[in-house]
Every structure is written in structure tokens, then in C-alpha cells.
Design a protein around this motif. Structure first.
Motif, PDB file in Angstrom:
ATOM      1  N   HIS A  91       0.811  -1.221   0.000  1.00 55.92           N
ATOM      2  CA  HIS A  91       0.000   0.000   0.000  1.00 55.92           C
ATOM      3  C   HIS A  91       0.841   1.267   0.000  1.00 55.92           C
ATOM      4  O   HIS A  91       0.329   2.362   0.208  1.00 55.92           O
ATOM      5  N   GLN A  92       2.148   1.118  -0.211  1.00 52.16           N
ATOM      6  CA  GLN A  92       3.057   2.261  -0.287  1.00 52.16           C
ATOM      7  C   GLN A  92       3.017   3.144   0.960  1.00 52.16           C
ATOM      8  O   GLN A  92       3.014   4.370   0.877  1.00 52.16           O
ATOM      9  N   ILE A  93       2.971   2.492   2.120  1.00 50.23           N
ATOM     10  CA  ILE A  93       3.023   3.247   3.364  1.00 50.23           C
ATOM     11  C   ILE A  93       4.357   2.971   4.044  1.00 50.23           C
ATOM     12  O   ILE A  93       4.809   1.833   4.070  1.00 50.23           O
ATOM     13  N   THR A  94       4.982   4.018   4.579  1.00 51.73           N
ATOM     14  CA  THR A  94       6.129   3.798   5.440  1.00 51.73           C
ATOM     15  C   THR A  94       5.670   4.065   6.863  1.00 51.73           C
ATOM     16  O   THR A  94       5.319   5.196   7.200  1.00 51.73           O
ATOM     17  N   PRO A  95       5.606   3.013   7.697  1.00 48.84           N
ATOM     18  CA  PRO A  95       4.909   3.147   8.972  1.00 48.84           C
ATOM     19  C   PRO A  95       5.507   4.152   9.952  1.00 48.84           C
ATOM     20  O   PRO A  95       4.771   4.864  10.628  1.00 48.84           O
ATOM     21  N   LEU A  96       6.828   4.230  10.056  1.00 52.14           N
ATOM     22  CA  LEU A  96       7.426   5.104  11.065  1.00 52.14           C
ATOM     23  C   LEU A  96       8.387   6.071  10.399  1.00 52.14           C
ATOM     24  O   LEU A  96       8.791   5.866   9.265  1.00 52.14           O
ATOM     25  N   SER A  97       8.756   7.097  11.138  1.00 54.02           N
ATOM     26  CA  SER A  97       9.668   8.056  10.528  1.00 54.02           C
ATOM     27  C   SER A  97      11.080   7.491  10.431  1.00 54.02           C
ATOM     28  O   SER A  97      11.892   7.992   9.687  1.00 54.02           O
ATOM     29  N   GLY A  98      11.387   6.442  11.204  1.00 52.02           N
ATOM     30  CA  GLY A  98      12.663   5.779  11.042  1.00 52.02           C
ATOM     31  C   GLY A  98      13.809   6.481  11.744  1.00 52.02           C
ATOM     32  O   GLY A  98      13.609   7.335  12.586  1.00 52.02           O
ATOM     33  N   CYS A  99      15.019   6.083  11.356  1.00 49.21           N
ATOM     34  CA  CYS A  99      16.186   6.541  12.110  1.00 49.21           C
ATOM     35  C   CYS A  99      16.634   7.941  11.724  1.00 49.21           C
ATOM     36  O   CYS A  99      17.315   8.609  12.486  1.00 49.21           O
ATOM     37  N   LEU A 100      16.281   8.375  10.525  1.00 53.15           N
ATOM     38  CA  LEU A 100      16.882   9.603  10.019  1.00 53.15           C
ATOM     39  C   LEU A 100      16.645  10.829  10.910  1.00 53.15           C
ATOM     40  O   LEU A 100      17.590  11.537  11.253  1.00 53.15           O
TER      41      LEU A 100
END
Lengths: 245, 90
Positions: A91-100
Motif C-alpha cells: 500500500h506504499q506506506i512507510t509506517p514510522l519516521s525511522g532513524c533519520l
């Protein structure tokens, strides 16, 4: 070698930005400079954080499918994670903002810590050519001396961290279940999770107290800005939903 | 120092030690698997599968120590909110 890279890549730029901001601000207020610096860092990360808040919203729509995954792979966390992420990828979702966003902030926090640990003073040989040294530095911010420890600012950092974690956290899955229906494991996970919610702010409050009030001020400002962003974006989303519904 | 010299005697041991260190990180500090995991109730802390530490171990096993670490670091930099490829094996 590492210390010289550190010095010219993190310490010196941060020192220069602070002195530059202090010089520009009326009254040469160091506290004001820290707040402006926080704004700049947050602004740089604004699109990143906004993306994550939007993702939270789209995730909620997939909740039924997620529930199915959780039930079919009840005992295997690895598979659960894999299938969940497969679904998000579809579904082209990135769940979290991640490490950046974290990786961007860490040098700023450690750098700030060092700048104030060494005692903020005007050292002309550290300044870049285009930064003119202000005549004096005003370390007083409201009633706090930013070079010293401040219990109040540390507490503010901790409390704002707690609020920020609480409002941005997705709701627990088994909120609806009654006490008797939960297994022992779920109960344990739940109580751990509630405890962790308090542990992180306490840790941050402690570190903020141990370092200078300046670091605590950065932390508190940063948390408050996150809270405001979260609330504003949520409100905009709700309005959008009302229009489409 | 002595202990590390004993360990570093061969390339294989460096690999072994590194993997053990990463495993220790996973148990203690990792926000996805370690003590902090309870902060993330539903999905876990990680955006991608396998997690970056797992990826680092796999790529050290596959490509050796130096290239493995390098690929692992590149993987960490790929974890950001614009990442669309979430299933990403070394």
C-alpha cells in the motif's frame, strides 16, 4: 583524528551557529538563540515528521487486515513483522519516521552538550570569517542561568516528552478487551508498555538535569514543537476527512 | 586488550565477536527487540524487514566483515520516511 573530525564537523559549526544567532538577536540572549536553533532543526525535519503522522492515519484504515496477520502468526513475532511490512509495502506506506530524524538530532544534542560543557564564551579563533563576535553573551533566560543546572527546565523536558510520547503513540490493540479476557503474556506486555511510557521521560529528565539548563531548554522546546505539530496535523486531517465523507 | 588479541587471531574470530556484539545490542538496547520494545506496542520499532541489526549480521556473514559493515551502515541510512521498499534482504 576522530576528535579533530568531531571538532570541525560538529562542535565548531554548532558553536558558530549559536554565536551567530546570539549576535543577531536583540539583547544577545543565549536562550533565544537556542529556541531559534530548535526551530531551525524542527523546520528541517518538518516534512519527515509530517510524513510519519500521515502514515499513522493510513495505517488505521488497514487495521482489519493487520488484525488478521496478528492472529494467524500469533506466536511468531518475526513473521508478524514481515507480513505487516509486506502489507505496508503493497500500500506504499512507510509506517514510522525511522532513524533519520533521530540521526539528525543526535549531533545537535551532543554538540550543544559540549558547547555548554566547555562553558560558552566568545573565542574568536573558533569563529568562521563571516561570523562577527557579539560584545557580550546574556546567559540569563527568564529566571534561569543557562550554564547551570536547572531542575525546572529538566522537569519541563521530562513532562513534555511524556505528553509527546503519549499523544503520538498508536492506541494499543487490546484496549477493548476486559481484564479477564487477556492472557498472562498480554497482561505482562501491557504493564511493561505502560511502565516504559514513564521510564523514557524520567531518563530524559535525568540527562537534561545532569547537563546544562541549555540542553534541557533545547529538549523542552523541541518536544513542545512536536506536540503542536501533531495536534495541528491531526486537526487538518479531521477536517479533510469531514469534507470527503 | 589481551582478550581481544586472543579473539582477533583470525578473521573468523573477528566475525564471530562482531556478531556476538550485535546480538548483545539486540537484547539490551534495540528498540525493536530489546528492553525498549514495549514503547512500540503494535508494529515494533522497525520500518523494514529484517531489522537493521539483523541485516548487518546477515551481510557480515555473506560479504565478510568490512563490506558487511559498510552495507549495514548504508542500510541504516535507508531507514527514513520516504522509504518504500520495506522488505529488503542483503
Amino acid at each position: 583524528m576522530i576528535s579533530s573530525i568531531w571538532h570541525s564537523a560538529i562542535y565548531q559549526p554548532l558553536y558558530n551557529i549559536l554565536i551567530l544567532l546570539v549576535g543577531v538577536l536583540p539583547g544577545h540572549s543565549v536562550g533565544g538563540a537556542i529556541i531559534v536553533l530548535t526551530f531551525i532543526v524542527k523546520l528541517a525535519m518538518y516534512p519527515l515528521a509530517g510524513k510519519a503522522i500521515d502514515a499513522q492515519h493510513s495505517m488505521r484504515k488497514l487495521e482489519p487486515e493487520l488484525k488478521k496477520i496478528r492472529e494467524t502468526h500469533k506466536d511468531d513475532k518475526q513473521k508478524q513483522a514481515k507480513h505487516t511490512l509486506e502489507l505496508y509495502q503493497k500500500h506504499q506506506i512507510t509506517p514510522l519516521s525511522g532513524c533519520l530524524p533521530l540521526l539528525i538530532q543526535i549531533p545537535v544534542i551532543i554538540g550543544l552538550y559540549w558547547v555548554f560543557f566547555k562553558g560558552l564564551a566568545i573565542t574568536p579563533e573558533l569563529l568562521y570569517g563571516f561570523v562577527t563576535a557579539p560584545g557580550y553573551l546574556d546567559m540569563q533566560f527568564l529566571m534561569f542561568d543557562l550554564g547551570q543546572k536547572s531542575l525546572f527546565l529538566a522537569l519541563l523536558a521530562a513532562v513534555s516528552q511524556y505528553i509527546q510520547v503519549t499523544i503520538s503513540m498508536p492506541k494499543t490493540i487490546d484496549d477493548g478487551k476486559k481484564n479477564g479476557e487477556r492472557t498472562l503474556q498480554e497482561d505482562f506486555a501491557r504493564s511493561m508498555q505502560i511502565q516504559m511510557r514513564y521510564v523514557l521521560p524520567v531518563m530524559i529528565g535525568f540527562i537534561a538535569y545532569q547537563s546544562a539548563a541549555a540542553v534541557a531548554l533545547y529538549w523542552a522546546t523541541s518536544n513542545i514543537l512536536s506536540i503542536v505539530q501533531e495536534i495541528l496535523m491531526r486537526r487538518r486531517r479531521e477536517k479533510k476527512d469531514l469534507v470527503t465523507a | 586488550m589481551l582478550i581481544s588479541l586472543v579473539f582477533m587471531r583470525s578473521k573468523k574470530n573477528v566475525k564471530y565477536l562482531l556478531i556476538k556484539l550485535i546480538r548483545a545490542y539486540q537484547i539490551i538496547f534495540s528498540p525493536d527487540k530489546g528492553l525498549l520494545r514495549y514503547l512500540y506496542p503494535t508494529v515494533g520499532a522497525c520500518n523494514m524487514y529484517p531489522t537493521c541489526s539483523e541485516y548487518m549480521i546477515l551481510s557480515i556473514q555473506k560479504y565478510g566483515v568490512l563490506r558487511g559493515i559498510f552495507r549495514g551502515i548504508r542500510r541504516i541510512l535507508r531507514c527514513h520516511p520516504y522509504q518504500k521498499k520495506l522488505i529488503d534482504l542483503p
